[in-house]
Motif scaffolding. Structure first.
Motif, PDB file in Angstrom:
ATOM      1  N   UNK A 174      -0.985  -1.189  -4.342  1.00 56.06           N
ATOM      2  CA  UNK A 174      -2.176  -0.344  -4.285  1.00 56.06           C
ATOM      3  C   UNK A 174      -1.733   1.081  -3.987  1.00 56.06           C
ATOM      4  N   UNK A 175      -2.122   2.015  -4.851  1.00 55.34           N
ATOM      5  CA  UNK A 175      -1.733   3.413  -4.700  1.00 55.34           C
ATOM      6  C   UNK A 175      -2.824   4.159  -3.940  1.00 55.34           C
ATOM      7  N   UNK A 176      -2.439   4.886  -2.904  1.00 59.46           N
ATOM      8  CA  UNK A 176      -3.391   5.753  -2.204  1.00 59.46           C
ATOM      9  C   UNK A 176      -3.371   7.133  -2.882  1.00 59.46           C
TER      10      UNK A 176
ATOM     11  N   UNK B 266      -8.406   0.014 -11.544  1.00 61.25           N
ATOM     12  CA  UNK B 266      -8.848   0.862 -10.449  1.00 61.25           C
ATOM     13  C   UNK B 266      -9.386  -0.035  -9.346  1.00 61.25           C
ATOM     14  N   UNK B 267      -8.913   0.157  -8.153  1.00 60.55           N
ATOM     15  CA  UNK B 267      -9.369  -0.693  -7.059  1.00 60.55           C
ATOM     16  C   UNK B 267      -8.698  -0.325  -5.762  1.00 60.55           C
ATOM     17  N   UNK B 268      -9.334  -0.723  -4.649  1.00 63.74           N
ATOM     18  CA  UNK B 268      -8.828  -0.468  -3.307  1.00 63.74           C
ATOM     19  C   UNK B 268      -8.395  -1.792  -2.676  1.00 63.74           C
ATOM     20  N   UNK B 269      -7.477  -1.753  -1.698  1.00 63.30           N
ATOM     21  CA  UNK B 269      -6.861  -2.984  -1.208  1.00 63.30           C
ATOM     22  C   UNK B 269      -7.807  -4.080  -0.744  1.00 63.30           C
ATOM     23  N   UNK B 270      -8.645  -3.801   0.239  1.00 64.23           N
ATOM     24  CA  UNK B 270      -9.454  -4.879   0.826  1.00 64.23           C
ATOM     25  C   UNK B 270     -10.446  -5.475  -0.180  1.00 64.23           C
ATOM     26  N   UNK B 271     -11.254  -4.665  -0.888  1.00 55.03           N
ATOM     27  CA  UNK B 271     -12.179  -5.267  -1.865  1.00 55.03           C
ATOM     28  C   UNK B 271     -11.461  -6.063  -2.951  1.00 55.03           C
ATOM     29  N   UNK B 272     -10.329  -5.548  -3.425  1.00 56.71           N
ATOM     30  CA  UNK B 272      -9.611  -6.245  -4.494  1.00 56.71           C
ATOM     31  C   UNK B 272      -8.998  -7.552  -3.989  1.00 56.71           C
ATOM     32  N   UNK B 273      -8.445  -7.533  -2.786  1.00 57.85           N
ATOM     33  CA  UNK B 273      -7.865  -8.762  -2.244  1.00 57.85           C
ATOM     34  C   UNK B 273      -8.946  -9.808  -1.961  1.00 57.85           C
TER      35      UNK B 273
ATOM     36  N   UNK C 227       0.875  -1.172   0.000  1.00 57.26           N
ATOM     37  CA  UNK C 227       0.000   0.000   0.000  1.00 57.26           C
ATOM     38  C   UNK C 227       0.909   1.217   0.000  1.00 57.26           C
ATOM     39  N   UNK C 228       0.947   1.935  -1.125  1.00 57.52           N
ATOM     40  CA  UNK C 228       1.962   2.975  -1.353  1.00 57.52           C
ATOM     41  C   UNK C 228       1.326   4.355  -1.335  1.00 57.52           C
ATOM     42  N   UNK C 229       1.968   5.260  -0.608  1.00 62.31           N
ATOM     43  CA  UNK C 229       1.561   6.658  -0.594  1.00 62.31           C
ATOM     44  C   UNK C 229       2.838   7.480  -0.461  1.00 62.31           C
ATOM     45  N   UNK C 230       3.488   7.761  -1.598  1.00 65.34           N
ATOM     46  CA  UNK C 230       4.802   8.393  -1.555  1.00 65.34           C
ATOM     47  C   UNK C 230       5.031   9.300  -2.752  1.00 65.34           C
ATOM     48  N   UNK C 231       5.631  10.484  -2.509  1.00 65.57           N
ATOM     49  CA  UNK C 231       5.989  11.379  -3.612  1.00 65.57           C
ATOM     50  C   UNK C 231       7.371  11.094  -4.165  1.00 65.57           C
ATOM     51  N   UNK C 232       8.029  10.056  -3.643  1.00 63.20           N
ATOM     52  CA  UNK C 232       9.353   9.696  -4.136  1.00 63.20           C
ATOM     53  C   UNK C 232      10.453  10.145  -3.202  1.00 63.20           C
TER      54      UNK C 232
ATOM     55  N   UNK D 293      -2.719  -1.273  -8.706  1.00 63.59           N
ATOM     56  CA  UNK D 293      -4.097  -0.792  -8.634  1.00 63.59           C
ATOM     57  C   UNK D 293      -4.090   0.579  -7.979  1.00 63.59           C
ATOM     58  N   UNK D 294      -5.008   1.435  -8.374  1.00 68.61           N
ATOM     59  CA  UNK D 294      -5.055   2.798  -7.835  1.00 68.61           C
ATOM     60  C   UNK D 294      -6.488   3.275  -7.755  1.00 68.61           C
ATOM     61  N   UNK D 295      -6.691   4.334  -6.983  1.00 68.98           N
ATOM     62  CA  UNK D 295      -7.967   5.035  -6.985  1.00 68.98           C
ATOM     63  C   UNK D 295      -8.044   5.867  -8.266  1.00 68.98           C
ATOM     64  N   UNK D 296      -9.235   6.174  -8.709  1.00 69.95           N
ATOM     65  CA  UNK D 296      -9.391   6.962  -9.934  1.00 69.95           C
ATOM     66  C   UNK D 296      -8.706   8.316  -9.828  1.00 69.95           C
TER      67      UNK D 296
END
Length: 277
Positions: free
Chosen positions: A92-94, A216-223, A60-65, A112-115
């Motif tokens: 999964x991208x937040x 497009x998808x979120x972690x828990x539903x996709x898993x 689960x990634x949330x990073x600007x680098x 996978x990412x949010x829209x």
């Protein structure tokens, strides 16, 4: 053995997915600080792949680098462990997987990412300040003595030299090529035609059309979709040092600790702000 124990013994355990949370800027930090570096993440990543025989590992990634070297080291560790254990990796991208954050995402088998997530920024940047005018106005004289003509490379207190800029450009282009090679190797034929390596960013919906992500998808539903409703998701995350959790430091280094934390916070905010967040 009781009947209930016999029934549990014969029942197949639900699949287990280790979920690694990778949040923040990427780079080696001062001792005791929290950051995404290979050294800091190594124990957590090793446990995620080897403990309890997981069916998959989710990033689960949330990073600007941040640091390209630390991005490469972390991604390489993830790929090595995935191949050694035969465990599939999902990313999964937040809010964001930009620059080094996208480098990490490419370590996964699918992304996978949010829209509305921010994805991409496949480029390299170097920034700084030119302060020679400032010190001149205040009557300050800069004195630098070197052995080796390149030791004062891009000195911010001296006028910029064309040969220094050319040398820096060569360094950035070489790092950029490593980034492009990594993305091509991991995404392959999924990438759309055209130049995706200009440093541009896309929303999740746009990134899907370019082949930078798989859906497009979120972690828990996709898993749950991939591994069943009874999938067991086991979270892993970096633990903040005790003194940082208490919000204080002790000893003679208190001032340095506060100053270092303030500088890191400012640098991190600047990285996020570069992408409008």
């Amino acid at each position: 053995m009781k009947l209930a124990d016999l029934l549990r013994f014969g029942r197949k355990a639900p699949p287990r997915v280790a979920m690694l949370r990778l949040t923040g800027t990427i780079g080696a930090t001062r001792p005791g600080a929290q950051g995404l570096s290979d050294a800091a993440l190594a124990p957590m990543i090793e446990r995620a792949f080897r403990k309890g025989k997981p069916a998959a590992v989710a990033l689960v990634i949330n990073s600007p680098g941040g640091s390209p070297v630390q991005s490469a080291l972390i991604a390489a560790r993830i790929r090595r462990l995935a191949e050694e254990t035969g465990v599939k990796v999902h990313a999964f991208v937040e809010d964001m997987a930009a620059s080094g954050g996208y480098w990490l995402a490419c370590a996964a088998d699918d992304i996978w990412a949010d829209a509305s997530s921010v994805v991409g920024s496949i480029g390299v940047i170097s920034s700084g300040f030119g302060l020679e005018g400032l010190i001149a106005r205040h009557g300050i004289e800069r004195r630098v003595h070197t052995a080796g003509g390149s030791k004062s490379f891009l000195d911010p207190f001296r006028p910029e030299k064309p040969e220094d800029v050319a040398r820096l450009t060569r360094l950035l282009e070489d790092i950029h090529e490593s980034f492009r090679d990594h993305v091509r190797a991991r995404r392959g034929a999924r990438l759309a035609e055209g130049d995706l390596f200009t440093g541009e960013i896309w929303t999740g919906r746009q990134a899907l059309a370019t082949g930078l992500i798989d859906g497009l998808g979120h972690p828990v539903p996709k898993l749950k979709e991939l591994y069943g409703e009874k999938v067991r998701i086991v979270p892993y995350g970096l633990r903040r040092p005790l003194l940082r959790r208490l919000g204080a430091s002790f000893g003679a280094g208190l001032g340095q600790e506060i100053a270092g934390a303030a500088l890191e916070t400012a640098e991190e905010r600047a990285l996020w702000a570069r992408y409008g967040l």
